[in-house]
Design an enzyme around this catalytic site. Structure first.
Site, PDB file in Angstrom:
ATOM      1  N   ALA A 151      38.565  25.498  42.947  1.00 35.42           N
ATOM      2  CA  ALA A 151      39.460  25.512  41.795  1.00 35.42           C
ATOM      3  C   ALA A 151      38.827  26.261  40.624  1.00 35.42           C
ATOM      4  O   ALA A 151      38.078  25.688  39.831  1.00 35.42           O
ATOM      5  CB  ALA A 151      39.804  24.078  41.390  1.00 35.42           C
ATOM      6  N   ASN A 157      44.213  32.119  32.625  1.00 33.65           N
ATOM      7  CA  ASN A 157      43.050  33.022  32.660  1.00 33.65           C
ATOM      8  C   ASN A 157      43.093  34.081  33.752  1.00 33.65           C
ATOM      9  O   ASN A 157      42.579  35.166  33.581  1.00 33.65           O
ATOM     10  CB  ASN A 157      41.733  32.230  32.715  1.00 33.65           C
ATOM     11  CG  ASN A 157      41.470  31.543  34.036  1.00 33.65           C
ATOM     12  OD1 ASN A 157      42.245  31.680  34.984  1.00 33.65           O
ATOM     13  ND2 ASN A 157      40.387  30.789  34.116  1.00 33.65           N
ATOM     14  N   THR A 185      44.409  27.360  47.054  1.00 33.92           N
ATOM     15  CA  THR A 185      44.628  27.362  48.508  1.00 33.92           C
ATOM     16  C   THR A 185      44.038  26.092  49.109  1.00 33.92           C
ATOM     17  O   THR A 185      42.938  25.674  48.734  1.00 33.92           O
ATOM     18  CB  THR A 185      43.964  28.585  49.148  1.00 33.92           C
ATOM     19  OG1 THR A 185      44.524  29.772  48.584  1.00 33.92           O
ATOM     20  CG2 THR A 185      44.176  28.597  50.659  1.00 33.92           C
ATOM     21  N   GLU A 390      41.130  36.339  45.096  1.00 34.23           N
ATOM     22  CA  GLU A 390      39.674  36.546  45.083  1.00 34.23           C
ATOM     23  C   GLU A 390      39.285  37.882  44.440  1.00 34.23           C
ATOM     24  O   GLU A 390      38.355  38.558  44.869  1.00 34.23           O
ATOM     25  CB  GLU A 390      39.083  36.380  46.483  1.00 34.23           C
ATOM     26  CG  GLU A 390      39.231  34.936  46.960  1.00 34.23           C
ATOM     27  CD  GLU A 390      38.367  34.578  48.150  1.00 34.23           C
ATOM     28  OE1 GLU A 390      37.223  35.053  48.241  1.00 34.23           O
ATOM     29  OE2 GLU A 390      38.856  33.799  48.983  1.00 34.23           O
ATOM     30  N   GLU A 394      42.238  45.926  41.054  1.00 36.31           N
ATOM     31  CA  GLU A 394      41.762  46.471  39.786  1.00 36.31           C
ATOM     32  C   GLU A 394      40.385  45.900  39.432  1.00 36.31           C
ATOM     33  O   GLU A 394      39.486  46.630  38.978  1.00 36.31           O
ATOM     34  CB  GLU A 394      42.771  46.153  38.672  1.00 36.31           C
ATOM     35  CG  GLU A 394      44.080  46.920  38.779  1.00 36.31           C
ATOM     36  CD  GLU A 394      45.014  46.391  39.883  1.00 36.31           C
ATOM     37  OE1 GLU A 394      45.943  47.120  40.266  1.00 36.31           O
ATOM     38  OE2 GLU A 394      44.799  45.254  40.350  1.00 36.31           O
TER      39      GLU A 394
END
Length: 409
Positions: A151, A157, A185, A390, A394
């Protein structure tokens, strides 16, 4: 069983006798050990027998593959690189990459469940946890009957991992957590989570700490299960902390080390997601080639048409290039060499290759690629997320460029 593979000493010729010519070529493109080849063979058999017949169904029903995960645990796939002394399979990270690709070829949802558990939950606990934490939160999570989650992300953010608004306040003999974590997930099925929270706001990213929180737990609730475009058999939800009390001993690492733990974990996790993307890309390519060889137009199989051959050539080239980048990153990690840049390159190349290949697969199939009777549309939907979670594409480019510029200095 994979737990015994690293002790095996079979000849390569024995391990590959049931392989297709294509599988053998792929495995010989780099210097694999007998263990790696036996692992791929084992995973391939499991995927063909157990996962492929189930993948379309659980995608449609959003059904978590409970029994599949337990079987994967029995094989050692839910603790691939955890040492045997902690009840893991005791294999290397290249083995993990190989297994992740093969599982994701069968079902991308199952692949991300495996990845989040291995890379993001077990990974940081093994690297930064003390013996008591390893006994309580790692050993029981190696068999597939218990899984964990990670988490870090929050509603506000996203890619700015250092801007954690979730807080952890030291109350003397315990911590109190407040805040919301998003896009988690394994959120519904997990029985513990690694959580990142701000313990000293004035220190910014150096004031973030990591904690282990068991689930279910008083003060921790789950948001709605997200209805996603792809990887639909895996659960994704918010974790909501409201005056959630945890023991002081549940601090992972030291106070203020949370950002370092998160970034270290994501470096390794990106190899896992790159491998997942490779599996999706391979499945899409397999589907496209199989269809092209069988579909007849203008009096011959469309695989004989140069337009189709050009697509297949581009698909294969991007896939194999990304695979070699991924294996290189895993090998660097195994050899305890810096791999941050290489993991980002692998994740970037593999995720964008998967999206491209899945897109081209639908184009080759034409109308048949647009319906759920064929798996091409599922591969297309599953591939898209690999460019986002993950670390977006970019962010990967920023990481790569930053490391290149440091090398020149």
């Amino acid at each position: 069983m994979l737990r015994a593979i690293n002790k095996s000493n079979f000849l390569v010729s024995t391990l590959t006798k049931n392989y297709s010519r294509r599988s053998i070529t792929q495995m010989h493109s780099i210097n694999f050990t007998d263990t790696h080849i036996m692992l791929k063979n084992t995973c391939k058999e499991f995927v063909d027998k157990e996962l492929l017949p189930l993948a379309a169904k659980i995608d449609k029903t959003h059904e978590y593959p409970t029994e599949i995960i337990k079987k994967m645990g029995e094989l050692g796939l839910m603790a691939v690189d955890i040492p045997e002394k902690y009840d893991g399979a005791g294999l290397d990270y290249l083995s993990y990459a190989i297994a992740m690709e093969e599982i994701s070829r069968g079902c991308a949802s199952t692949g991300v469940i495996m990845s989040a558990h291995n890379s993001l939950y077990l990974g940081p606990i093994f690297k930064f946890g003390n013996e008591k934490q390893l006994d309580e939160y790692l050993r029981p999570f190696t068999k597939g009957d218990k899984i964990g989650c990670f988490a870090l992300s929050e509603p506000g953010n996203g890619s700015d991992a250092g801007a954690a608004s979730t807080t952890a306040v030291d109350k003397g003999d315990h911590w109190v957590l407040n805040g919301t974590k998003s896009w988690i997930t394994n959120g519904y099925e997990s029985e513990a989570t690694v959580v990142f929270a701000t313990t000293n706001k004035s220190l910014k990213h150096k004031g973030i700490s990591a904690f282990i929180v068991p689930k279910p737990h008083y003060g921790l609730s789950l948001g709605k299960k997200e209805d996603k475009l792809g990887i639909r058999a895996s659960s994704t939800c918010n974790l909501i902390f409201d005056e959630c009390k945890i023991p002081k001993e549940n601090l992972l690492g030291k106070t203020g080390e949370g950002f370092k733990i998160a970034m270290t974990t994501l470096d390794a996790g990106r190899i896992g997601i790159a491998s997942q993307a490779l599996g999706i890309g391979q499945a899409a390519l397999d589907c496209a080639v199989d269809y092209a060889k069988k579909r007849v137009a203008f009096g011959k199989a469309i695989s004989n048409l140069q337009a189709i051959q050009i697509k297949i050539a581009d698909m294969e080239t991007r896939l194999e290039s990304a695979r070699l980048l991924t294996f290189k990153a895993a090998a660097l990690k195994d050899n305890k060499k810096p791999f941050t840049k290489e993991a980002a390159m692998a994740k970037l190349a593999a995720s964008e290759a998967a999206t491209y290949i899945a897109h081209q697969a639908i184009q080759i199939l034409g109308g048949m690629g647009f319906v759920s009777d064929m798996p091409a549309e599922r591969h297309y939907r599953d591939a898209r997320i690999t460019e986002i979670y993950e670390g977006t594409s970019e962010i990967q480019r920023i990481v790569i460029a930053s490391n290149v510029l440091k090398e020149y200095n």
